[in-house]
Design a protein around this motif. Sequence first.
Motif, PDB file in Angstrom:
ATOM      1  N   PHE A   1       6.378  44.363  50.025  1.00 20.09           N
ATOM      2  CA  PHE A   1       7.768  44.318  49.542  1.00 20.09           C
ATOM      3  C   PHE A   1       8.470  42.992  49.844  1.00 20.09           C
ATOM      4  O   PHE A   1       9.677  42.897  49.739  1.00 20.09           O
ATOM      5  CB  PHE A   1       8.604  45.482  50.113  1.00 20.09           C
ATOM      6  CG  PHE A   1       8.354  46.790  49.405  1.00 20.09           C
ATOM      7  CD1 PHE A   1       7.157  47.456  49.564  1.00 20.09           C
ATOM      8  CD2 PHE A   1       9.317  47.350  48.577  1.00 20.09           C
ATOM      9  CE1 PHE A   1       6.909  48.661  48.907  1.00 20.09           C
ATOM     10  CE2 PHE A   1       9.088  48.557  47.923  1.00 20.09           C
ATOM     11  CZ  PHE A   1       7.881  49.205  48.087  1.00 20.09           C
ATOM     12  N   GLU A   2       7.734  41.961  50.224  1.00 16.50           N
ATOM     13  CA  GLU A   2       8.372  40.669  50.499  1.00 16.50           C
ATOM     14  C   GLU A   2       8.764  39.964  49.208  1.00 16.50           C
ATOM     15  O   GLU A   2       9.524  39.001  49.229  1.00 16.50           O
ATOM     16  CB  GLU A   2       7.445  39.765  51.326  1.00 16.50           C
ATOM     17  CG  GLU A   2       7.272  40.198  52.771  1.00 16.50           C
ATOM     18  CD  GLU A   2       8.494  39.909  53.642  1.00 16.50           C
ATOM     19  OE1 GLU A   2       9.628  39.905  53.133  1.00 16.50           O
ATOM     20  OE2 GLU A   2       8.299  39.678  54.846  1.00 16.50           O
TER      21      GLU A   2
ATOM     22  N   HIS B   1      15.313  46.020  44.335  1.00 16.62           N
ATOM     23  CA  HIS B   1      14.109  46.313  45.135  1.00 16.62           C
ATOM     24  C   HIS B   1      12.853  46.518  44.310  1.00 16.62           C
ATOM     25  O   HIS B   1      12.005  47.330  44.642  1.00 16.62           O
ATOM     26  CB  HIS B   1      14.328  47.542  46.030  1.00 16.62           C
ATOM     27  CG  HIS B   1      15.587  47.487  46.819  1.00 16.62           C
ATOM     28  ND1 HIS B   1      15.867  46.450  47.664  1.00 16.62           N
ATOM     29  CD2 HIS B   1      16.647  48.311  46.865  1.00 16.62           C
ATOM     30  CE1 HIS B   1      17.052  46.639  48.213  1.00 16.62           C
ATOM     31  NE2 HIS B   1      17.558  47.754  47.736  1.00 16.62           N
ATOM     32  N   GLU B   2      12.728  45.798  43.210  1.00 18.63           N
ATOM     33  CA  GLU B   2      11.489  45.866  42.425  1.00 18.63           C
ATOM     34  C   GLU B   2      10.491  44.887  43.025  1.00 18.63           C
ATOM     35  O   GLU B   2      10.856  43.760  43.390  1.00 18.63           O
ATOM     36  CB  GLU B   2      11.760  45.477  40.969  1.00 18.63           C
ATOM     37  CG  GLU B   2      12.513  46.524  40.202  1.00 18.63           C
ATOM     38  CD  GLU B   2      11.595  47.528  39.531  1.00 18.63           C
ATOM     39  OE1 GLU B   2      10.382  47.542  39.860  1.00 18.63           O
ATOM     40  OE2 GLU B   2      12.088  48.287  38.689  1.00 18.63           O
ATOM     41  N   ARG B   3       9.222  45.286  43.092  1.00 13.89           N
ATOM     42  CA  ARG B   3       8.210  44.379  43.613  1.00 13.89           C
ATOM     43  C   ARG B   3       7.772  43.425  42.492  1.00 13.89           C
ATOM     44  O   ARG B   3       7.130  43.846  41.535  1.00 13.89           O
ATOM     45  CB  ARG B   3       7.012  45.170  44.131  1.00 13.89           C
ATOM     46  CG  ARG B   3       7.330  46.019  45.350  1.00 13.89           C
ATOM     47  CD  ARG B   3       6.269  47.049  45.593  1.00 13.89           C
ATOM     48  NE  ARG B   3       6.144  47.965  44.469  1.00 13.89           N
ATOM     49  CZ  ARG B   3       5.182  48.868  44.344  1.00 13.89           C
ATOM     50  NH1 ARG B   3       4.256  48.967  45.260  1.00 13.89           N
ATOM     51  NH2 ARG B   3       5.142  49.659  43.295  1.00 13.89           N
TER      52      ARG B   3
ATOM     53  N   CYS C   1       5.496  41.307  42.316  1.00 12.77           N
ATOM     54  CA  CYS C   1       4.059  41.125  42.088  1.00 12.77           C
ATOM     55  C   CYS C   1       3.468  42.247  41.239  1.00 12.77           C
ATOM     56  O   CYS C   1       2.349  42.135  40.764  1.00 12.77           O
ATOM     57  CB  CYS C   1       3.311  41.016  43.411  1.00 12.77           C
ATOM     58  SG  CYS C   1       3.308  42.527  44.379  1.00 12.77           S
ATOM     59  N   MET C   2       4.211  43.326  41.064  1.00 18.01           N
ATOM     60  CA  MET C   2       3.693  44.466  40.305  1.00 18.01           C
ATOM     61  C   MET C   2       4.293  44.550  38.902  1.00 18.01           C
ATOM     62  O   MET C   2       4.068  45.497  38.175  1.00 18.01           O
ATOM     63  CB  MET C   2       3.991  45.774  41.055  1.00 18.01           C
ATOM     64  CG  MET C   2       3.372  45.860  42.437  1.00 18.01           C
ATOM     65  SD  MET C   2       1.578  45.767  42.411  1.00 18.01           S
ATOM     66  CE  MET C   2       1.181  47.448  41.910  1.00 18.01           C
ATOM     67  N   VAL C   3       5.083  43.532  38.559  1.00 17.15           N
ATOM     68  CA  VAL C   3       5.757  43.564  37.259  1.00 17.15           C
ATOM     69  C   VAL C   3       5.414  42.295  36.470  1.00 17.15           C
ATOM     70  O   VAL C   3       5.476  41.192  37.004  1.00 17.15           O
ATOM     71  CB  VAL C   3       7.290  43.658  37.456  1.00 17.15           C
ATOM     72  CG1 VAL C   3       8.010  43.631  36.113  1.00 17.15           C
ATOM     73  CG2 VAL C   3       7.657  44.913  38.242  1.00 17.15           C
TER      74      VAL C   3
ATOM     75  N   ALA D   1       6.439  37.710  40.517  1.00 19.87           N
ATOM     76  CA  ALA D   1       6.274  37.035  41.810  1.00 19.87           C
ATOM     77  C   ALA D   1       5.589  35.684  41.650  1.00 19.87           C
ATOM     78  O   ALA D   1       6.014  34.682  42.252  1.00 19.87           O
ATOM     79  CB  ALA D   1       5.478  37.919  42.767  1.00 19.87           C
TER      80      ALA D   1
ATOM     81  N   ARG E   1      10.354  41.325  46.738  1.00 18.25           N
ATOM     82  CA  ARG E   1      11.266  42.158  45.958  1.00 18.25           C
ATOM     83  C   ARG E   1      12.491  41.415  45.436  1.00 18.25           C
ATOM     84  O   ARG E   1      13.056  40.560  46.097  1.00 18.25           O
ATOM     85  CB  ARG E   1      11.655  43.417  46.716  1.00 18.25           C
ATOM     86  CG  ARG E   1      12.431  43.220  47.993  1.00 18.25           C
ATOM     87  CD  ARG E   1      12.559  44.590  48.654  1.00 18.25           C
ATOM     88  NE  ARG E   1      13.428  44.571  49.811  1.00 18.25           N
ATOM     89  CZ  ARG E   1      12.992  44.433  51.045  1.00 18.25           C
ATOM     90  NH1 ARG E   1      11.691  44.248  51.269  1.00 18.25           N
ATOM     91  NH2 ARG E   1      13.832  44.450  52.048  1.00 18.25           N
TER      92      ARG E   1
END
Lengths: 76, 369
Positions: free
Chosen positions: A46-47, A57-59, A61-63, A17, A49
């Motif tokens: 989820f904005e 649909h992967e987030r 900010c979490m990857v 992100a 994604r």
Amino acid sequence: MIVNGVSVDVADGVSVAAALMQLKIIPRRALSGEARGPLCGMGVCFECRVTIDGQPHERGCMVRAREGMEVRSDEG
Amino acid sequence: MKVDTLIVGAGPAGLAAARGARSVGRKALVIDENWNGGGQIWRGQGRLVVGVAFEFERQVVDLRGLEYDRLILACGARELFLPFPGWTLPHVVGAGGLQALVKNGLDVRGKRIVIAGSGPLLLAVAANLTKAGAEVLLVAEQTSWTKLARFAAGLWRWPSKMAQGILLGNPRYRAGLWPVRADAGGVTMSDGRRWDCDYLACGFGLVPNLEVPRLAGCAVVDGFVEVDEWQRTSVDGVYAVGEITGIGGVEKAEAEGWAAGCGTKIQGDHARFVSRLAESFELRTGLRGLATPDTIVCRCEDVKLCKIVGFHDRRDAKLQTRCGMGACQGRICGPILEFLYGWEAERARPPILPTKVSDFVRKTRVTLD
Ligand SMILES: Cc1cc2nc3c(=O)[nH]c(=O)nc-3n(C[C@H](O)[C@H](O)[C@H](O)COP(=O)(O)OP(=O)(O)OC[C@H]3O[C@@H](n4cnc5c(N)ncnc54)[C@H](O)[C@@H]3O)c2cc1C
Ligand code: FES
């Protein structure tokens, strides 16, 4: 990282992100077509994604961005 | 595999619980959906606990299949976002949200940023963004100077870092001010003044992440998980620590985590600080009127405010409008509807988020011996 088919350099430990935001790439478009960007930065909204290595649909900010990782946004 | 103590969340509360469990010789496993420990405040800077197993990049969406003697929930909080015209524009980001993105690599050097909303977090964010090279133009706090002064005057009793920011002051800090409209290049505030900015970082306080506690069946009273002095919830063997029992900052989170981990009573008086914070930064009712009929309330499903009138609860509105049925499962619009209409959350059913393949493949395990 490869974003919408274009290879980009991203420093170690940067989230997908954050990397997209830096590149001014819109991760997702709303149902209305309106451009959206990361809101919460912590995996809730989820904005951010995107599709990562074929997984939708992967987030972002979490990857963590990794070399060779393929990212697709609604932009591409 | 059965563990003695299963801890959900590796923030200050969860890490303290792990230290506590370790100190009394209990085997603990900590699960967190982030790729590193430390929670929202430390983000990767938190020290992991030697002798405790950590499983990162795993989100708990269901408690079935997890085996433990004791479950300690340390799920933390998220920001409350309020709808106002323009809040869905891409340059409008959460306050803690922007800080998190910066900690995860976003470069904000030279960016002009307006910070707005409510709570001591705004000042922490201002300090961190400034340190990262951004130009913070304004920090707008919705509460009044009177309430703020009263809060600051009581601070000597609570040597909290989070609160010291207010005493130290920030020349750009304004009270009784809030955003009314964002446009592509800036934001207009409640005093009518418009600011050009690259980002509007906006958060109206914190709300607890109650999805997992609700899944566990824990009683929720006045918006927080109900606990006794031992941090026990209404469910046998389930403990709750940190922000989910009351928004009170890092010291409270650590004290509670340690107590639950060791199985002792909580030390110190944190309840008063929690209620003082809540009173001082209570949201003014006028903020309910910021959204216009055309303002989107549910960002996932693009549901506008005008579509949500005339229902009597969240379920009713959800079934008729799809509000809260999108990807975030009402995590963003749920607290908004609670603020606007007083509608409370429904019961949680597993899985609390659509389970994805990646939840299983990207898991990382860490144990320090
Ligand atoms: C975005 C944000 C930024 C903040 N920044 C600051 C700051 O700069 N300074 C400051 O003083 N305070 C800050 N705070 C407040 C701070 O979070 C609290 O004061 C306190 O540290 C919270 O501790 P905690 O352990 O209860 O929660 P958290 O630190 O929020 O930790 C909770 C952890 O649980 C994990 N988790 C939650 N649900 C699940 C699940 N279902 N499955 C797996 N893992 C899960 C989360 O990933 C997280 O790591 C911030 C809060 C937020 C929301
Ligand atoms: S920015 Fe909210 S989930 Fe990623």
